[in-house]
Design a protein around this motif. Structure first.
Motif, PDB file in Angstrom:
ATOM      1  N   LEU A   4      -0.698   2.620  -1.981  1.00 45.97           N
ATOM      2  CA  LEU A   4      -0.545   1.341  -2.655  1.00 45.97           C
ATOM      3  C   LEU A   4       0.098   0.389  -1.663  1.00 45.97           C
ATOM      4  CD1 LEU A   4      -0.476  -0.628  -5.043  1.00 45.97           C
ATOM      5  CD2 LEU A   4       1.711   0.421  -5.699  1.00 45.97           C
ATOM      6  N   PRO A  45      -0.244   6.490  -6.784  1.00 50.26           N
ATOM      7  CA  PRO A  45      -0.506   6.514  -5.348  1.00 50.26           C
ATOM      8  C   PRO A  45       0.144   7.727  -4.683  1.00 50.26           C
ATOM      9  CG  PRO A  45       1.273   5.001  -5.807  1.00 50.26           C
ATOM     10  CD  PRO A  45       0.768   5.499  -7.145  1.00 50.26           C
ATOM     11  N   ALA A  48       3.423   4.374  -0.834  1.00 50.19           N
ATOM     12  CA  ALA A  48       3.347   2.924  -1.019  1.00 50.19           C
ATOM     13  C   ALA A  48       4.060   2.188   0.102  1.00 50.19           C
ATOM     14  CB  ALA A  48       3.955   2.528  -2.362  1.00 50.19           C
TER      15      ALA A  48
END
Length: 117
Positions: A4, A45, A48
């Protein structure tokens, strides 16, 4: 592995996305807290990269949510974070100040991933 990328500066986001994809990652690049929260409702995710200040506000709560979910991350921001209150969950998260080279950011993210592997 899905990363992400939460960054509202288009050129920075594109550069980071290309660097992450070149390193073999799938990238979901979003530019607002609202979009990130909506995406997180249905997705998780692998890691990130988060900018703390976006056009639609502060993203510290979102970063805290990811940290509490044990999502490895790197905070990448151009704003003064020395005077910013961070949740305890974020105290061990690497914070990189803009500008930084993409290879260094990707390496820092890989170190975070390796720490939880």
């Amino acid at each position: 592995m899905t990363i992400l990328l939460l960054e509202d500066e288009t050129l920075i986001a594109l550069d980071l996305q290309y660097a992450l994809e070149a390193a073999g990652h799938s990238v979901t690049a979003l530019s607002s807290n609202q979009a990130a929260y909506a995406w997180l409702d249905d997705n998780t995710p692998s890691a990130a990269i988060i900018d703390l200040k976006l056009r639609d506000g502060d993203s510290r709560a979102l970063a805290d949510r990811l940290a509490n979910s044990q999502i490895p991350m790197v905070i990448y921001t151009g704003h003064d974070i020395e005077n910013t209150d961070l949740a305890a969950s974020l105290h061990q998260v690497p914070i990189l100040k803009k500008p930084a080279d993409q290879e260094g950011i990707v390496a820092t993210l890989h170190a975070q991933l390796a720490a939880v592997a």
